[in-house]
Design a protein around this motif. Structure first.
Motif, PDB file in Angstrom:
ATOM      1  N   GLN A   4       0.857  -1.188   0.000  1.00  0.00           N
ATOM      2  CA  GLN A   4       0.000   0.000   0.000  1.00  0.00           C
ATOM      3  C   GLN A   4       0.890   1.234   0.000  1.00  0.00           C
ATOM      4  O   GLN A   4       1.880   1.300   0.717  1.00  0.00           O
ATOM      5  N   GLY A   5       0.560   2.223  -0.819  1.00  0.00           N
ATOM      6  CA  GLY A   5       1.304   3.473  -0.858  1.00  0.00           C
ATOM      7  C   GLY A   5       2.458   3.497  -1.838  1.00  0.00           C
ATOM      8  O   GLY A   5       2.961   4.560  -2.175  1.00  0.00           O
ATOM      9  N   SER A   6       2.910   2.335  -2.287  1.00  0.00           N
ATOM     10  CA  SER A   6       3.976   2.323  -3.293  1.00  0.00           C
ATOM     11  C   SER A   6       3.381   2.730  -4.639  1.00  0.00           C
ATOM     12  O   SER A   6       2.170   2.721  -4.825  1.00  0.00           O
ATOM     13  N   LEU A   7       4.224   3.087  -5.594  1.00  0.00           N
ATOM     14  CA  LEU A   7       3.755   3.503  -6.916  1.00  0.00           C
ATOM     15  C   LEU A   7       2.976   2.371  -7.588  1.00  0.00           C
ATOM     16  O   LEU A   7       1.862   2.569  -8.080  1.00  0.00           O
ATOM     17  N   SER A   8       3.535   1.171  -7.574  1.00  0.00           N
ATOM     18  CA  SER A   8       2.850   0.018  -8.193  1.00  0.00           C
ATOM     19  C   SER A   8       1.574  -0.330  -7.441  1.00  0.00           C
ATOM     20  O   SER A   8       0.533  -0.630  -8.043  1.00  0.00           O
ATOM     21  N   GLY A   9       1.631  -0.282  -6.113  1.00  0.00           N
ATOM     22  CA  GLY A   9       0.449  -0.581  -5.298  1.00  0.00           C
ATOM     23  C   GLY A   9      -0.663   0.422  -5.525  1.00  0.00           C
ATOM     24  O   GLY A   9      -1.844   0.060  -5.629  1.00  0.00           O
ATOM     25  N   SER A  10      -0.306   1.710  -5.617  1.00  0.00           N
ATOM     26  CA  SER A  10      -1.307   2.758  -5.878  1.00  0.00           C
ATOM     27  C   SER A  10      -1.936   2.588  -7.249  1.00  0.00           C
ATOM     28  O   SER A  10      -3.139   2.790  -7.431  1.00  0.00           O
ATOM     29  N   GLU A  11      -1.096   2.211  -8.230  1.00  0.00           N
ATOM     30  CA  GLU A  11      -1.614   1.981  -9.581  1.00  0.00           C
ATOM     31  C   GLU A  11      -2.604   0.814  -9.581  1.00  0.00           C
ATOM     32  O   GLU A  11      -3.661   0.879 -10.200  1.00  0.00           O
ATOM     33  N   LEU A  12      -2.264  -0.247  -8.860  1.00  0.00           N
ATOM     34  CA  LEU A  12      -3.166  -1.395  -8.768  1.00  0.00           C
ATOM     35  C   LEU A  12      -4.464  -1.025  -8.050  1.00  0.00           C
ATOM     36  O   LEU A  12      -5.544  -1.494  -8.430  1.00  0.00           O
ATOM     37  N   ASP A  13      -4.361  -0.171  -7.011  1.00  0.00           N
ATOM     38  CA  ASP A  13      -5.563   0.275  -6.307  1.00  0.00           C
ATOM     39  C   ASP A  13      -6.485   1.060  -7.238  1.00  0.00           C
ATOM     40  O   ASP A  13      -7.703   0.878  -7.240  1.00  0.00           O
ATOM     41  N   ALA A  14      -5.890   1.945  -8.056  1.00  0.00           N
ATOM     42  CA  ALA A  14      -6.687   2.739  -9.000  1.00  0.00           C
ATOM     43  C   ALA A  14      -7.324   1.842 -10.062  1.00  0.00           C
ATOM     44  O   ALA A  14      -8.520   1.972 -10.367  1.00  0.00           O
ATOM     45  N   LEU A  15      -6.539   0.923 -10.613  1.00  0.00           N
ATOM     46  CA  LEU A  15      -7.080  -0.003 -11.618  1.00  0.00           C
ATOM     47  C   LEU A  15      -8.173  -0.891 -11.010  1.00  0.00           C
ATOM     48  O   LEU A  15      -9.219  -1.120 -11.617  1.00  0.00           O
ATOM     49  N   GLY A  16      -7.907  -1.379  -9.821  1.00  0.00           N
ATOM     50  CA  GLY A  16      -8.876  -2.246  -9.137  1.00  0.00           C
ATOM     51  C   GLY A  16     -10.175  -1.527  -8.841  1.00  0.00           C
ATOM     52  O   GLY A  16     -11.262  -2.091  -9.001  1.00  0.00           O
ATOM     53  N   SER A  17     -10.086  -0.259  -8.425  1.00  0.00           N
ATOM     54  CA  SER A  17     -11.285   0.525  -8.146  1.00  0.00           C
ATOM     55  C   SER A  17     -12.123   0.707  -9.416  1.00  0.00           C
ATOM     56  O   SER A  17     -13.350   0.552  -9.396  1.00  0.00           O
ATOM     57  N   GLY A  18     -11.453   1.017 -10.521  1.00  0.00           N
ATOM     58  CA  GLY A  18     -12.168   1.154 -11.790  1.00  0.00           C
ATOM     59  C   GLY A  18     -12.804  -0.149 -12.226  1.00  0.00           C
ATOM     60  O   GLY A  18     -13.944  -0.171 -12.712  1.00  0.00           O
TER      61      GLY A  18
END
Length: 188
Positions: free
Chosen positions: A21-35
């Motif tokens: 959580q909070g890493s660049l890759s983790g944040s990108e996955l969170d954004a993709l997952g939310s969409g």
């Protein structure tokens, strides 16, 4: 499990991404997952409303808008059944059996019976005592379904004296139950 967690689970075995959580890759996955979660919810809604058997709101309203008259709206299952009956109306729907298959398009169970008089049919509502709620709307839909060369009579069921005798009603029972005439005649 949401899509962000699912994507992390897929990428974790590779070992080359920082998925915290909070890493660049983790944040990108969170954004993709939310969409993807939002898209999945929308697709579930579209799938439910696009099939008559599962539609609950918009899918039923859009189908009802296809007809000149909408069925009486008692419940979602009855609305589905009425729409399905109206959709079945076709060129071969003018036999007694065909009319009985489509007559429930009025919104409640109705049965067409031959009367024995030439050019006349009788409509009965076997599951309803008295005049059904929303009868004006029901009548208009039925008259749209019945071939126009037939005269129609509506038969409403009220409690008969024979049914009172068969049920064992006595004046004492009626007084104890505090029936008024309107509730008594509908106590079928």
């Amino acid at each position: 499990m949401g899509y962000a967690q699912h994507l992390r689970k897929l990428l974790r075995p590779l070992g080359i991404y920082d998925l915290s959580q909070g890493s660049l890759s983790g944040s990108e996955l969170d954004a993709l997952g939310s969409g993807m979660d939002s898209l999945s919810q929308r697709l579930d809604y579209v799938e439910r409303e696009s099939a008559l058997a599962t539609a609950e709101g918009e899918g039923l309203r859009r189908r009802e808008a296809l007809f000149a008259r909408t069925p009486v709206q008692y419940s979602i299952p009855l609305r589905r059944e009425a729409i399905a009956a109206l959709l079945r109306i076709g060129g071969d729907s003018f036999t007694l059996a065909g009319i009985n298959e489509t007559i429930s398009g009025c919104g409640i169970k109705a049965v067409v019976q031959e009367t024995g008089r030439f050019g006349w049919v009788k409509i009965v509502f076997p599951d309803v005592a008295g005049i059904p709620e929303g009868f004006d709307q029901i009548r208009d839909i039925i008259l749209d379904i019945i071939p126009c060369h037939l005269a129609v009579e509506f038969d409403f069921h009220y409690l008969t004296w024979r049914e009172c005798e068969d049920a064992g009603y006595t004046w004492r029972i009626l007084r104890e139950e505090e029936f008024i005439w309107r509730t008594f005649e509908l106590a079928v």
